[in-house]
Design a protein around this motif. Structure first.
Motif, PDB file in Angstrom:
ATOM      1  N   LYS A   1      -0.100   5.367   0.035  1.00 53.27           N
ATOM      2  CA  LYS A   1      -1.019   6.500  -0.031  1.00 53.27           C
ATOM      3  C   LYS A   1      -0.218   7.788  -0.052  1.00 53.27           C
ATOM      4  CE  LYS A   1      -5.046   4.351   2.172  1.00 53.27           C
ATOM      5  NZ  LYS A   1      -6.045   4.438   3.263  1.00 53.27           N
TER       6      LYS A   1
ATOM      7  N   GLU B   1       0.843  -1.196   0.000  1.00 53.43           N
ATOM      8  CA  GLU B   1       0.000   0.000   0.000  1.00 53.43           C
ATOM      9  C   GLU B   1       0.875   1.241   0.000  1.00 53.43           C
ATOM     10  OE1 GLU B   1      -3.918   1.733   2.406  1.00 53.43           O
ATOM     11  OE2 GLU B   1      -2.716   0.113   3.230  1.00 53.43           O
TER      12      GLU B   1
ATOM     13  N   ASP C   1      -4.291   2.833  -4.566  1.00 57.67           N
ATOM     14  CA  ASP C   1      -3.097   3.010  -3.749  1.00 57.67           C
ATOM     15  C   ASP C   1      -2.365   1.710  -3.495  1.00 57.67           C
ATOM     16  OD1 ASP C   1      -3.771   5.687  -3.499  1.00 57.67           O
ATOM     17  OD2 ASP C   1      -5.033   5.299  -1.745  1.00 57.67           O
ATOM     18  N   GLN C   2      -2.704   0.641  -4.197  1.00 59.75           N
ATOM     19  CA  GLN C   2      -2.135  -0.660  -3.888  1.00 59.75           C
ATOM     20  C   GLN C   2      -1.499  -1.298  -5.110  1.00 59.75           C
ATOM     21  OE1 GLN C   2      -5.053  -3.237  -2.088  1.00 59.75           O
ATOM     22  NE2 GLN C   2      -4.282  -2.815  -0.044  1.00 59.75           N
TER      23      GLN C   2
END
Length: 1186
Positions: free
Chosen positions: A562, A560, A593-594
């Motif tokens: 962000k 992840e 976001d991954q």
């Protein structure tokens, strides 16, 4: 006015002074715009020491700038070099660079020499360094015949390299015919001169291809020396060789591989000198021979070695100090040390210095009438001399200039005019080199000009530095002023920094720094200004970073990332794997976001980086993905170097599956003795793929290898081929040899037999030998089969024997074993201990003493002594009965012991016996002793019967353990009122023959507490307690009945109904308030739902009281549990005592009962008077209802 230098960086004062840069000092390296008239400046030139490749054209660089553009000329070896006369030499257009075409014809050696370039225009002449041009050389080795070298094992050896002299010097290394570098170590290493040094030679140093190679990097050629042959022979081989020619061989035998202290191979002697130039690398070398191989240490006398600049090379034999300076001069000592001694060598280091700048002269731009100076300062060792030239001519013979005055290393100019423009050269030289610097004086009158582009737009990230450019020029030198905003107010805050080139620096730009800034340059000839815009943006931040992950093959993993950024900037997020783009594979997907990686494989392991980019900044965060598993099994097992007792096993590792292999485990199978059973053989580090294995004789070996990493161990490899070692005599004897007799007349010799692996050959047997330790008998021996026991009969009782068990097989005997001490069989001891006497210490403890029995009478290993003792009868002649005997064992040779746990006032009998390994001997005569009286235990039971209005009768049973003759009983009692307060304590003595007693004249309806214990002449025993209540007065009972009748009247029932209705109303109101968000105490909620039928009534008015916890009525509940016959056990009385107060001071006696008395303090809770054994009245029933 002359131009001055700006300070390197000037921070503005905190006061409200306009932000103005006053450039009042000489400007360093002032850049004059090329559209203005200026003297030449050399911009590029070849190095001073210019080594060329003779196979390529010669290019000698010389570039310069100026206005008008300069013309170029050259000198060769100090004389004019006419390039027009040499067809091979050309000059590049608009440049001074020479190109000499030697590839078509000509030789490089023809143009070897010293060259200097001159760039000239109407304002002056600049000159280059003296450029020494030399062609590189890589000569061949001279032909030489190298004789083979034969030397003895352990001797020192130096193999000379002596490469040909080349330009530049070659790089030396030693290899073999296969172009493999020869291994080097503390024993074998290459010196700085290229020679190969052996501190001592070993047989494995024998080879015929020691070859020294010289690599000439400039021409990319490698030359090699003729191979050197070295043969190392042992002392025995050397003596055999000499014996064939000489009769005396002792000469070589005396020098056989003998250890010796160190001796230096290089440098020679005890001291030497070394000179090095400042800034170079200082290399000091010490190589020593000796056996064992010496170790080298370095120290600096009267100083310490510089920590960050000191390095050790060539196995500590070379000390290097980089960036050496004059402070590194001094004496350095190398120490060579081995087990036989140490020697040292002192190297005296002197650091000289070629000239280096302290202050090189800088260009001067002056306006007519201004003053200035050129400063040329240099240092070196020895001190360099400074000389000046003007336009390439020594200043002493240059044209005269009235504005110029020479003062050593400084030329001072005053009231300059346009004719003062020139190029000056400063030369600083000593015996180690020279420095040459050009600096012009340019006399101009120019109004200010700003060289930075107009209306430049700057964007920066908040909290980072911002730099607003304002490059300028003018003569006289302008002053610089910065303004912010439309109103043009001068900057006067202390958050700005003005640099010497006019740049405005904002160390930490903030949002409020955004705006328009104006740069203004002024001198006496005019003014110029320029506006720039600054915009401050929010920084890009990764607020959720990817995290480290370790996964198994085939699983799915996600990372992840962000990001938060300035909305006015365009954000681009990119994922990288190992700093490269992600594989073009459908298993990699990016979802918002991954990053998701599915079906993870071995190749997916690595570092994944999330990179967030805008036009102004870049941030990144990384995480490592580990794909791990246990290693794959090794394969390709091979056995080499097969000897009788060793073999080399090699293998190829399997895939480590991304977790490094930490070690390899080798196991073996003995197909001859234990087929199918694998045993541990050895383990090696994970970096090794071979192992030298020690073998045992007469074993049919197979080997397998397993790899291990942090996750576990691999499956075993396939077994290697079998290897059967030759049989040999045993190399070890049986372990755990013992000699112990099973009967008084034998000796049983036992041992742990060798297993098949240890037998070393067929026909394993054992030679068993024995003889008496203290006699002169010869050894008696017998050879037995492969068993583990042999019995020698007819031995004396308990005699020490020396025993040996030696292994043998068809090939011979094992080494002679060490003798083991054993003893023939034991028999029972013959003598009882004497002089037994008893010392009674108290009623429960006695000490017994006895004399030791003679050692010969023990007839075995002394185990210790046993005391048998028992209680015969009571001292009062009652309860005569035989008690069970008890045994205490005292280990070793002790002659006394303690008997604990005796009963007071008792008669005991004991005897003592000695014990050996066979058993115990006869008993000593019985010894009688008596224990004194002790305090009695508590009476067995206490109960109160027949309570009346003013009397109570007590009955009890005597103590179970009187521990003596009872003298009397003591009864203590005291009243307890309704608040649990204790009344006065009454003490009463009762004869010992009584078991019943009546107390009279007591208060009616009163609780009493009783304390009862027995006494002997030794003192008072443990007490037993009890509580009881006298009967209730009839008048109070009638009043209580009337109270109950009132509670059953109709009006009372109506009142209760009204109370219930009121509670219901309150419940409804509370429910409504709760639904509206109101809050009320939990206690009110509980009261609202309480059942009035279970509310206790207060004693005084019969109304309902507050609910109380059951713990508040412990005395009442305790009384309610008292049996109807009023019998109280000892364990019950303890609880009653605790319930009645905090002031109990007592302790538990040895039988567990509690001894103590009340302190008279007020009890925690009130005691109700309802604990009578009779049926309670209705009022009491209501009051006790909980």
């Amino acid at each position: 006015m002359q131009l001055k230098i700006m300070p390197k960086k000037k921070r503005l004062p905190a006061g409200r002074v306009p932000l103005i840069l006053f450039l009042c000092q000489v400007i360093s390296a002032l850049e004059v715009p090329l559209d203005l008239v200026q003297p030449p400046t050399i911009t590029q030139q070849s190095p001073k020491d210019y080594i060329i490749d003779p196979r390529e054209n010669i290019v000698i660089q010389c570039e310069a700038k100026g206005k008008p553009p300069p013309s170029f000329s050259w000198t060769q070896n100090g004389t004019h070099f006419d390039i027009d006369k040499d067809p091979l030499v050309t000059m590049k257009p608009d440049s001074g660079t020479l190109i000499i075409n030697i590839m078509s014809e000509g030789k490089a050696e023809t143009y070897e020499g010293v060259y200097q370039c001159t760039a000239r225009n109407e304002r002056g002449a600049a000159i280059s360094n003296n450029i020494v041009v030399r062609p590189s050389r890589s000569p061949l080795w001279t032909k030489e015949k190298l004789e083979p070298m034969t030397l003895q094992n352990g001797q020192p050896l130096v193999l000379p390299c002596r490469p040909p002299v080349g330009l530049p010097p070659p790089i030396i290394f030693w290899m073999d015919n296969s172009f493999q570098r020869l291994p080097q170590s503390e024993r074998v290493s290459q010196g700085l001169n290229g020679d190969l040094y052996f501190s001592n030679v070993l047989p494995e140093d024998t080879r015929e291809d020691y070859i020294c190679y010289a690599r000439f990097n400039h021409t990319q050629t490698i030359q090699q020396k003729q191979p050197i042959s070295v043969k190392v022979i042992s002392v025995d081989e050397l003596n055999d060789t000499i014996a064939a020619n000489l009769s005396d061989t002792e000469f070589y035998g005396a020098k056989s591989n003998r250890e010796r202290p160190p001796t230096f191979l290089t440098p020679e002697g005890n001291a030497s000198n070394k000179e090095e130039l400042r800034g170079n690398v200082l290399s000091l070398e010490c190589i020593a021979e000796g056996l064992p191989t010496p170790v080298i240490y370095w120290i600096k006398e009267d100083g310490t070695l510089p920590i960050n600049r000191t390095f050790y090379k060539n196995f500590q034999k070379t000390l290097q100090i980089i960036q050496v300076s004059e402070a590194d001069s001094g004496n350095y000592q190398c120490i060579a040390k081995n087990a036989l001694g140490a020697i040292h060598h002192t190297i005296s280091v002197t650091v000289k210095a070629a000239p280096y700048w302290i202050m090189a002269p800088q260009n001067l731009v002056l306006s007519p009438g201004e003053d200035g100076a050129l400063i040329c300062r240099a240092n070196g060792n020895p001190k360099p001399t400074i000389s000046w030239l003007s336009n390439g001519v020594p200043i002493e013979i240059a044209s005269d200039d009235p504005s110029r005055k020479i003062d050593g290393d400084t030329i001072i100019f005053s009231n300059v005019q346009e004719r003062s423009s020139a190029v000056y050269q400063c030369n600083a030289s000593n015996e180690y080199g020279y420095l040459l610097a050009n600096a012009f004086v340019n006399v101009l009158a120019e109004p200010p000009r700003i060289l930075t582009s107009a209306n430049a737009h700057y964007q920066v990230i908040a909290n980072r530095p911002a730099f607003l450019d304002c490059a300028f020029f003018g003569s006289p030198l302008p002053t610089i002023e910065w303004f912010k905003g439309d109103k043009g107010s001068a900057l006067h805050e202390d958050i700005y920094v003005l640099h010497e080139n006019g740049t405005l620096g904002i160390p930490v730009a903030q949002k409020e720094s955004t705006g328009t800034y104006t740069c203004v340059a002024k001198n006496k000839l005019g003014m110029a200004k320029n506006e720039v815009n600054l915009e401050v943006k929010d920084p890009t931040r990764i607020i959720k970073q990817p995290e480290y992950a370790v996964v198994q093959r085939g699983s799915t993993v996600s990372f992840e990332c962000k990001v938060k950024h300035d909305h006015t900037l365009i954000l681009t997020v990119t994922w990288l794997k190992d700093d490269h783009e992600l594989p073009s594979d459908g298993r990699f997907t990016i979802d918002k976001d991954q990053l998701v990686v599915a079906d993870v494989g071995d190749d997916d392991g690595g570092t994944y980086t999330c990179v967030a980019n805008t036009t102004l900044d870049t941030v990144s965060a990384s995480a490592v993905l580990g794909v791990v598993d246990v290693p794959d099994p090794p394969f390709d097992l091979e056995l080499t170097d097969q000897l009788d007792k060793s073999v080399q096993l090699s293998w190829t590792p399997g895939d480590d599956n991304n977790s490094p292999i930490t070690k390899f485990i080798i196991e073996y199978e003995d197909a001859m003795h234990e087929a199918g059973l694998w045993h541990y053989q050895a383990e090696v580090p994970g970096t090794q793929t071979r192992a030298q294995l020690k073998l045992s004789p007469y074993v049919n070996y197979s080997f397998r290898v397993m790899a291990e990493n942090s996750l576990g161990r691999s499956l075993p490899s396939q077994p290697s081929e079998q290897y059967l070692t030759k049989a040999a005599e045993p190399d070890k004897n049986p372990m755990t040899v013992e000699g112990l007799g099973s009967e008084p007349d034998n000796l049983v010799i036992t041992w742990k037999p060798l297993n098949g692996f240890e037998s070393n050959g067929p026909g394993l047997q054992y030679k068993v030998s024995w003889r008496q330790k203290d006699g002169d008998d010869e050894w008696t021996s017998v050879v037995v089969a492969n068993v583990s026991k042999y019995i020698v009969s007819g031995t004396p009782t308990f005699v020490p024997y020396l025993i040996k068990v030696q292994a043998l097989n068809d090939m011979g005997f094992a080494p002679e074993p060490a003798a083991v001490l054993g003893h023939s069989g034991e028999d029972l001891p013959m003598v009882a201990p004497k002089n037994v006497h008893v010392n009674v210490l108290n009623g429960t403890l006695a000490e017994v003493h006895w004399d030791p029995v003679p050692l010969k009478s023990i007839r075995g290993h002394l185990q210790g002594y046993r005391i048998y003792y028992w209680k015969a009868q009571s001292s009062s002649k009652r309860n005569r009965r035989h008690m069970e005997k008890k045994i205490l064992i005292f280990q070793g040779s002790k002659t006394h012991g303690m008997l604990p746990g005796l009963e007071p006032f008792s008669h005991y009998i004991l005897n003592v016996r000695v014990v050996n390994g066979k058993g115990e001997g006869p008993a000593s005569p019985d010894k009688d002793f008596n224990t004194p009286e002790g305090v009695p235990s508590a009476p067995s039971a206490l109960k109160i019967v027949n309570p009346t209005l003013d009397s109570l009768t007590l009955e009890w049973d005597p103590p179970r353990h009187p521990n003596g003759i009872l003298t009397e009983y003591t009864l203590k009692y005291q009243p307890i009122n309704s608040t649990h307060e204790l009344g006065p304590l009454i003490d009463l003595k009762i004869p010992a023959n009584k078991t019943r007693w009546t107390l009279k004249n007591l208060n009616f309806s009163t609780r009493y507490k009783f304390y009862f214990y027995a006494q002997t002449s030794a003192g008072s025993g443990s007490q037993i307690t009890e509580e009881a209540v006298t009967t209730v007065d009839e008048g109070k009972m009638a009043m209580a009945s009337r109270q109950v009748d009132i509670a059953t009247q109709g009006w009372f029932i109506g009142l209760m109904c009204a109370v219930a209705l009121l509670i219901l109303i309150l419940l409804i109101v509370c429910f409504i308030r709760r639904n509206k968000g109101g809050k009320y105490p939990v206690k009110e909620k509980e009261d609202a739902h309480a059942d009035p039928e279970i509310q206790p009534m207060k004693e005084d008015d019969g109304t309902f009281g507050e609910y109380s916890d059951a713990e508040d009525h412990k005395p009442l509940k305790k009384g309610s549990r008292t049996p109807s016959d009023r019998t109280v056990k000892k364990e019950d009385s303890d609880d009653s005592l605790v319930d009645y107060g905090e002031g109990v001071n007592g302790q538990f006696n040895e039988d567990g009962s509690f001894i103590g008395q009340y302190s008279g303090k007020k009890e925690k809770e009130p005691a109700e008077g309802n604990e009578s054994s009779e049926a309670p009245s209705p009022v009491n029933a209501m009051n006790s209802f909980v």
